[in-house]
Motif scaffolding. Structure first.
Motif, PDB file in Angstrom:
ATOM      1  N   LEU A  98      88.925   3.886  57.918  1.00 51.60           N
ATOM      2  CA  LEU A  98      90.100   4.652  57.499  1.00 51.60           C
ATOM      3  C   LEU A  98      91.116   4.792  58.627  1.00 51.60           C
ATOM      4  O   LEU A  98      92.323   4.739  58.394  1.00 51.60           O
ATOM      5  CB  LEU A  98      89.672   6.014  56.968  1.00 51.60           C
ATOM      6  CG  LEU A  98      88.815   5.981  55.697  1.00 51.60           C
ATOM      7  CD1 LEU A  98      88.312   7.370  55.348  1.00 51.60           C
ATOM      8  CD2 LEU A  98      89.585   5.363  54.530  1.00 51.60           C
ATOM      9  N   ALA A 160      85.242   2.005  47.780  1.00 49.52           N
ATOM     10  CA  ALA A 160      85.499   3.439  47.916  1.00 49.52           C
ATOM     11  C   ALA A 160      86.372   3.713  49.139  1.00 49.52           C
ATOM     12  O   ALA A 160      87.336   4.493  49.069  1.00 49.52           O
ATOM     13  CB  ALA A 160      84.179   4.203  48.013  1.00 49.52           C
ATOM     14  N   LEU A 161      86.061   3.064  50.259  1.00 52.43           N
ATOM     15  CA  LEU A 161      86.881   3.240  51.461  1.00 52.43           C
ATOM     16  C   LEU A 161      88.311   2.757  51.230  1.00 52.43           C
ATOM     17  O   LEU A 161      89.268   3.410  51.635  1.00 52.43           O
ATOM     18  CB  LEU A 161      86.264   2.496  52.648  1.00 52.43           C
ATOM     19  CG  LEU A 161      84.977   3.064  53.217  1.00 52.43           C
ATOM     20  CD1 LEU A 161      84.413   2.129  54.278  1.00 52.43           C
ATOM     21  CD2 LEU A 161      85.195   4.461  53.776  1.00 52.43           C
ATOM     22  N   LEU A 164      90.145   5.294  49.183  1.00 51.58           N
ATOM     23  CA  LEU A 164      90.534   6.448  50.010  1.00 51.58           C
ATOM     24  C   LEU A 164      91.707   6.103  50.914  1.00 51.58           C
ATOM     25  O   LEU A 164      92.665   6.888  51.036  1.00 51.58           O
ATOM     26  CB  LEU A 164      89.349   6.933  50.845  1.00 51.58           C
ATOM     27  CG  LEU A 164      88.211   7.609  50.092  1.00 51.58           C
ATOM     28  CD1 LEU A 164      87.052   7.902  51.033  1.00 51.58           C
ATOM     29  CD2 LEU A 164      88.705   8.875  49.406  1.00 51.58           C
ATOM     30  N   THR A 168      95.290   7.868  50.119  1.00 49.90           N
ATOM     31  CA  THR A 168      95.762   8.788  51.157  1.00 49.90           C
ATOM     32  C   THR A 168      97.117   8.330  51.683  1.00 49.90           C
ATOM     33  O   THR A 168      98.040   9.131  51.836  1.00 49.90           O
ATOM     34  CB  THR A 168      94.737   8.890  52.304  1.00 49.90           C
ATOM     35  OG1 THR A 168      93.494   9.357  51.770  1.00 49.90           O
ATOM     36  CG2 THR A 168      95.216   9.846  53.384  1.00 49.90           C
ATOM     37  N   LEU A 173      96.293  11.597  47.839  1.00 49.40           N
ATOM     38  CA  LEU A 173      95.220  12.458  48.330  1.00 49.40           C
ATOM     39  C   LEU A 173      95.701  13.129  49.609  1.00 49.40           C
ATOM     40  O   LEU A 173      96.248  12.460  50.484  1.00 49.40           O
ATOM     41  CB  LEU A 173      93.960  11.635  48.644  1.00 49.40           C
ATOM     42  CG  LEU A 173      93.278  10.901  47.498  1.00 49.40           C
ATOM     43  CD1 LEU A 173      92.126  10.049  48.038  1.00 49.40           C
ATOM     44  CD2 LEU A 173      92.783  11.880  46.453  1.00 49.40           C
ATOM     45  N   THR A 178      90.256  14.385  54.475  1.00 53.67           N
ATOM     46  CA  THR A 178      89.632  13.080  54.719  1.00 53.67           C
ATOM     47  C   THR A 178      88.204  13.217  55.227  1.00 53.67           C
ATOM     48  O   THR A 178      87.298  12.527  54.741  1.00 53.67           O
ATOM     49  CB  THR A 178      90.486  12.246  55.698  1.00 53.67           C
ATOM     50  OG1 THR A 178      91.755  12.001  55.084  1.00 53.67           O
ATOM     51  CG2 THR A 178      89.817  10.918  56.030  1.00 53.67           C
ATOM     52  N   ARG A 181      85.867  14.088  52.479  1.00 61.09           N
ATOM     53  CA  ARG A 181      85.653  12.937  51.602  1.00 61.09           C
ATOM     54  C   ARG A 181      84.651  11.960  52.223  1.00 61.09           C
ATOM     55  O   ARG A 181      83.808  11.401  51.525  1.00 61.09           O
ATOM     56  CB  ARG A 181      86.976  12.229  51.323  1.00 61.09           C
ATOM     57  CG  ARG A 181      87.871  12.974  50.388  1.00 61.09           C
ATOM     58  CD  ARG A 181      89.117  12.153  50.022  1.00 61.09           C
ATOM     59  NE  ARG A 181      90.094  13.039  49.472  1.00 61.09           N
ATOM     60  CZ  ARG A 181      91.108  13.585  50.164  1.00 61.09           C
ATOM     61  NH1 ARG A 181      91.302  13.241  51.423  1.00 61.09           N
ATOM     62  NH2 ARG A 181      91.932  14.424  49.589  1.00 61.09           N
ATOM     63  N   LEU A 185      81.151  10.837  50.584  1.00 58.97           N
ATOM     64  CA  LEU A 185      80.854   9.420  50.400  1.00 58.97           C
ATOM     65  C   LEU A 185      79.525   9.048  51.051  1.00 58.97           C
ATOM     66  O   LEU A 185      78.666   8.421  50.433  1.00 58.97           O
ATOM     67  CB  LEU A 185      81.994   8.582  50.995  1.00 58.97           C
ATOM     68  CG  LEU A 185      81.946   7.085  50.809  1.00 58.97           C
ATOM     69  CD1 LEU A 185      81.995   6.728  49.328  1.00 58.97           C
ATOM     70  CD2 LEU A 185      83.123   6.451  51.529  1.00 58.97           C
TER      71      LEU A 185
END
Length: 192
Positions: A98, A160-161, A164, A168, A173, A178, A181, A185
């Motif tokens: 991220l 999923a990453l 996100l 974001t 989001l 973060t 989250r 996860l």
């Protein structure tokens, strides 16, 4: 050094300059600002010289994506190497992913949003892309769980990453959540 070796070195240097300039311009102004004309002006070469390296913007995006994939793989491995235990490694992996997406939005777009002409999940997938996936897999294989295919688990975790990162960045989001989250996860998907 022979004349041919010198020319090859100069060509490689020009190619690196084109990619670096495209990346810089994209990070500053977005990919719409990256045109072969603007690149040629910035690197102080003619457009035909630029076209002798890349057939167009699509190939330049692909070159930036490959460079970014190599950098991401290094960042993911560095983050997980410094973590102790499976849970900490998976959380570090998620944070590093991220963080990379946030710090390099244009590169991330080149890797996963734009058409760079690169094949994913195929035999002809370029090595930097395979290596970036391997950097995810190396950590996630140990938490996939019994009877779960590690590659499929890695694809799901990566998705999923990516969700996100993308949501974001698009301000869908709130960024202040973060870390929570990431914890969700890790705790819900990984078998620890």
């Amino acid at each position: 050094m022979s004349v041919q070796e010198r020319k090859q070195r100069e060509r490689a240097n020009r190619e690196r300059l084109i990619v670096a300039t495209a990346r810089e311009l994209a990070e500053q102004q977005g990919w719409d600002a990256v045109t072969t004309r603007r690149l040629a002006e910035r690197i102080e070469y003619s457009q035909p010289v630029l076209y002798s390296h890349f057939r167009g913007k699509r190939e330049i995006i692909g070159a930036v994506a490959l460079e970014g994939a190599a950098e991401m793989a290094v960042a993911l491995r560095a983050a997980t190497a410094a973590a102790d235990g499976p849970r900490a490694r998976v959380a570090a992996l998620a944070r590093a992913y991220l963080d990379f997406a946030e710090r390099n939005p244009a590169v991330y777009d080149a890797m996963f949003q734009l058409d760079g002409g690169l094949a994913f999940a195929r035999e002809d997938t370029p090595e930097p892309l395979k290596d970036a996936f391997s950097a995810l897999l190396e950590t996630l294989v140990e938490v996939a769980g019994d009877g779960v295919h590690p590659g499929l688990f890695t694809e799901t975790f990566w998705a999923a990453l990516h969700g996100l990162a993308t949501l974001t960045r698009a301000r869908r989001l709130p960024p202040e959540h973060t870390e929570h989250r990431i914890e969700l996860l890790v705790d819900r998907l990984a078998v620890l």
